[in-house]
Design a protein around this motif. Structure first.
Motif, PDB file in Angstrom:
ATOM      1  N   GLY A   1      92.111  -1.666  11.059  1.00  0.00           N
ATOM      2  CA  GLY A   1      92.521  -2.783  10.207  1.00  0.00           C
ATOM      3  C   GLY A   1      92.857  -4.057  10.959  1.00  0.00           C
ATOM      4  N   GLN A   2      92.676  -4.047  12.283  1.00  0.00           N
ATOM      5  CA  GLN A   2      93.058  -5.236  13.066  1.00  0.00           C
ATOM      6  C   GLN A   2      91.933  -5.678  14.017  1.00  0.00           C
ATOM      7  N   ILE A   3      90.715  -5.737  13.513  1.00  0.00           N
ATOM      8  CA  ILE A   3      89.584  -6.088  14.372  1.00  0.00           C
ATOM      9  C   ILE A   3      89.768  -7.490  14.983  1.00  0.00           C
ATOM     10  N   ASN A   4      90.293  -8.409  14.175  1.00  0.00           N
ATOM     11  CA  ASN A   4      90.507  -9.783  14.647  1.00  0.00           C
ATOM     12  C   ASN A   4      91.678  -9.845  15.632  1.00  0.00           C
TER      13      ASN A   4
ATOM     14  N   VAL B   1      97.718  -3.126  21.172  1.00  0.00           N
ATOM     15  CA  VAL B   1      96.551  -3.009  20.287  1.00  0.00           C
ATOM     16  C   VAL B   1      95.288  -3.606  20.938  1.00  0.00           C
ATOM     17  N   GLY B   2      95.466  -4.604  21.794  1.00  0.00           N
ATOM     18  CA  GLY B   2      94.325  -5.196  22.507  1.00  0.00           C
ATOM     19  C   GLY B   2      93.708  -4.209  23.487  1.00  0.00           C
TER      20      GLY B   2
ATOM     21  N   ARG C   1      85.277  -5.193   5.734  1.00  0.00           N
ATOM     22  CA  ARG C   1      85.729  -6.118   4.681  1.00  0.00           C
ATOM     23  C   ARG C   1      86.244  -7.444   5.225  1.00  0.00           C
ATOM     24  N   MET C   2      86.384  -7.537   6.541  1.00  0.00           N
ATOM     25  CA  MET C   2      87.022  -8.720   7.147  1.00  0.00           C
ATOM     26  C   MET C   2      86.262  -9.997   6.823  1.00  0.00           C
ATOM     27  N   LYS C   3      86.971 -10.987   6.302  1.00  0.00           N
ATOM     28  CA  LYS C   3      86.343 -12.277   6.007  1.00  0.00           C
ATOM     29  C   LYS C   3      86.218 -13.069   7.296  1.00  0.00           C
ATOM     30  N   GLU C   4      85.125 -13.813   7.397  1.00  0.00           N
ATOM     31  CA  GLU C   4      84.875 -14.595   8.607  1.00  0.00           C
ATOM     32  C   GLU C   4      86.041 -15.550   8.884  1.00  0.00           C
ATOM     33  N   GLU C   5      86.576 -16.181   7.805  1.00  0.00           N
ATOM     34  CA  GLU C   5      87.655 -17.150   8.041  1.00  0.00           C
ATOM     35  C   GLU C   5      88.933 -16.474   8.531  1.00  0.00           C
ATOM     36  N   ASP C   6      89.155 -15.219   8.153  1.00  0.00           N
ATOM     37  CA  ASP C   6      90.344 -14.515   8.646  1.00  0.00           C
ATOM     38  C   ASP C   6      90.161 -14.119  10.116  1.00  0.00           C
TER      39      ASP C   6
END
Ligand code: NAD
Length: 256
Positions: free
Chosen positions: A159-162, A152-153, A107-112
């Motif tokens: 929920g934290q792909i970015n 997390v890295g 669901r992650m938006k590109e801008e996020d």
């Protein structure tokens, strides 16, 4: 609070100094005698931190400044204003500015995705590059850069792909900077916090927090001051033979 004076006469720059871990770092560095530049995108938060800093040592002079670490122009303006105010560059830089914009991969938006990478990874790059250039140009004998990664890295987080991508990147950036900057006497190390009680984690649902806390061997979330202790150690000469390292501050979360 620290009982040492090991940072007396050091000029230090802390990004994200207006809140959470960055604020605790500012307070810890100031309590050890450093002059602190509190830099944050939020002017009000940076000023609040500035007002909380001790001035126990003669010659100690703090300032606050607005910066958007994701903007090269803004970062360069910050470095120029430090030079104008103190007639020297900072010799310690702690990169604590960071954001989250959580969502599932599907669901992650590109801008996020882009925004989190811009602040957390590109921001760390821009600040590290400008800081190191200024320090190398003036021929200062030593410097210390501390970056804020995240556990997390290393292990990922639903929920934290970015965010996880940005923090893995920060570790790679830190190790590379350590290799390139050693010849200028500049050390570069990464701190990997686990779950720390700050406004950033205050956004996480209570259910997720208690699940995470149950996984921490020490049985609790960390305090910002406990991360600041490690940043101050890495800033100081007590860590003078440490560079390119990542230090976990997690209460034992994900050991091994
Ligand atoms: P926080 O939200 O309390 O503070 C972050 C600060 O960064 C804020 O003052 C914010 O205004 C500032 N900021 C945001 N975008 C900026 C920008 N573009 N330019 C300049 N400043 C900006 O967060 P925190 O929990 O104190 O996190 C500090 C660092 O530690 C972050 O890099 C975060 O990713 C990392 N970290 C935190 C945790 C945790 O559990 N809290 C865990 C691992 C890593």
């Amino acid at each position: 609070m620290a009982a040492t004076t090991r940072l007396i006469s050091r000029l230090t720059l802390v990004t994200g100094g207006g809140s959470g871990i960055g604020r605790a770092v500012c307070q810890r560095l100031a309590s050890e005698g450093a002059s602190v530049v509190v830099a944050d995108i939020s002017e009000g938060s940076a000023s609040d931190t500035l007002r909380s800093l001790p001035h126990d040592v003669r010659g100690q002079e703090h300032m606050s400044a607005v910066v958007d670490v994701s903007s090269k122009e803004s970062v360069e303006n910050l470095l120029t204003s430090i030079q104008c105010r103190y007639f020297q560059p900072a010799s310690v830089c702690v990169n604590a500015a960071g954001i989250t914009q959580d969502d599932f991969l599907l669901r992650m938006k590109e801008e996020d995705f882009d925004r989190v990478l811009q602040v957390n990874l590109k921001g760390t790059f821009l600040v590290t590059q400008s800081f190191a250039k200024a320090l190398a140009a003036c021929g200062a004998p030593k410097g210390s850069i501390v970056t804020l990664g995240s556990i997390v890295g290393k292990v990922g987080n639903i929920g934290q792909i970015n965010y996880a991508s940005s923090k893995s990147g920060v570790e790679g950036l830190t190790r590379t900077a350590a290799k390139e900057l050693s010849r200028f006497g500049i050390r570069c190390n990464c701190v990997l916090p686990g779950f720390i009680l700050t406004p950033m984690t205050a956004k996480v649902p209570e259910k997720v927090i208690s699940k995470m806390t149950a996984m921490v061997p020490m049985g609790r979330m960390g305090e910002p001051a406990e991360v600041a202790d490690v940043c101050a150690f890495l800033a100081s000469d007590d860590s003078c033979y440490i560079t390119g390292a990542s230090i976990e501050v997690t209460g034992g979360l994900f050991i091994g």
